[in-house]
Write a protein that holds these residues in place. Structure first.
Motif, mmCIF file in Angstrom:
data_model
loop_
_atom_site.group_PDB
_atom_site.id
_atom_site.type_symbol
_atom_site.label_atom_id
_atom_site.label_comp_id
_atom_site.label_asym_id
_atom_site.label_seq_id
_atom_site.Cartn_x
_atom_site.Cartn_y
_atom_site.Cartn_z
ATOM 1 N N ARG A 151 0.884 3.965 -3.030
ATOM 2 C CA ARG A 151 0.600 5.382 -2.754
ATOM 3 C C ARG A 151 1.713 6.282 -3.286
ATOM 4 O O ARG A 151 1.445 7.352 -3.830
ATOM 5 C CB ARG A 151 0.403 5.607 -1.258
ATOM 6 C CG ARG A 151 -0.941 5.155 -0.772
ATOM 7 C CD ARG A 151 -1.131 5.426 0.700
ATOM 8 N NE ARG A 151 -2.470 5.060 1.123
ATOM 9 C CZ ARG A 151 -2.808 4.802 2.367
ATOM 10 N NH1 ARG A 151 -1.902 4.876 3.330
ATOM 11 N NH2 ARG A 151 -4.047 4.476 2.660
ATOM 12 N N LEU A 209 0.829 -1.204 0.000
ATOM 13 C CA LEU A 209 0.000 0.000 0.000
ATOM 14 C C LEU A 209 0.866 1.257 0.000
ATOM 15 O O LEU A 209 0.596 2.211 -0.737
ATOM 16 C CB LEU A 209 -0.940 0.001 1.208
ATOM 17 C CG LEU A 209 -1.826 1.222 1.383
ATOM 18 C CD1 LEU A 209 -2.755 1.408 0.193
ATOM 19 C CD2 LEU A 209 -2.619 1.112 2.667
ATOM 20 N N GLU A 213 -5.639 -0.682 -0.625
ATOM 21 C CA GLU A 213 -6.266 -0.378 0.670
ATOM 22 C C GLU A 213 -7.238 -1.484 1.065
ATOM 23 O O GLU A 213 -7.276 -1.912 2.219
ATOM 24 C CB GLU A 213 -6.985 0.966 0.610
ATOM 25 C CG GLU A 213 -6.062 2.161 0.616
ATOM 26 C CD GLU A 213 -6.790 3.475 0.401
ATOM 27 O OE1 GLU A 213 -7.989 3.457 0.029
ATOM 28 O OE2 GLU A 213 -6.152 4.521 0.603
#
Length: 178
Positions: A68, A64, A113
């Protein structure tokens, strides 16, 4: 009347004969040892599931973070493409391609997510943590082990000697022989 009455008392029970009591004790002891080994194996299995869930949660969290970072870079690239299209350096088609790729990177963030939430849910179930209690993962520092110097055959022999499921099977065989 007043005449004498006869009373009798009877006691019943097993009388050990020819070492039967010893055999029953041996069978009960072997059964207790086997059950103890099965409990140890269940603990080992639960610990394994918790460790695997922890590793999956750590991997999902790191994935994650990486996704990002990629999405942030994609957003900066999209802003740069808007500036470049205003300056006439790139075509509208190239700007649209950058926008599409930025949308894909945002979709990857949402998927990562969701994957991280699922991994945390599995970890919560594996270690029996209530859903409202926050979890913070800390990756332990792993020291070098003396097991790395052993050969494969030595590692297999070590595992067979210490695995509780193998011990339970051995004790079940010993109990069956009694």
């Amino acid at each position: 009347g007043t005449g004498p009455r006869e009373y009798s008392v009877a006691i019943s029970g097993r009388v050990p004969w020819a070492g039967q009591r010893g055999l029953r004790v041996d069978v009960a002891t072997a059964n207790l040892d086997r059950v103890g080994a099965l409990v140890s194996d269940a603990v080992r299995d639960a610990t394994l599931h918790a460790r695997l869930a922890f590793l999956a949660a750590v991997a999902a969290e790191q994935r994650l973070g990486l996704v990002r970072e990629i999405a942030d870079a994609s957003g900066r690239l999209q802003q740069a493409s808007v500036t470049r299209i205003d300056a006439g350096e790139i075509s509208v088609l190239e700007s649209n391609l950058v926008s599409i790729e930025h949308g894909r990177s945002r979709a990857r963030v949402l998927a990562a997510e969701r994957s991280a939430l699922e991994a945390y849910a599995v970890l919560r179930m594996a270690v029996a943590v209530p859903p409202d209690l926050p979890i913070r993962l800390q990756i332990p520092v792993i020291a070098s082990s003396s097991l790395t110097t052993l050969s494969v055959d030595s590692l297999v022999a070590l595992a067979l000697a210490h695995r509780p499921d193998v011990a339970a099977a051995r004790r079940a065989v010993a109990q069956a022989r009694l």
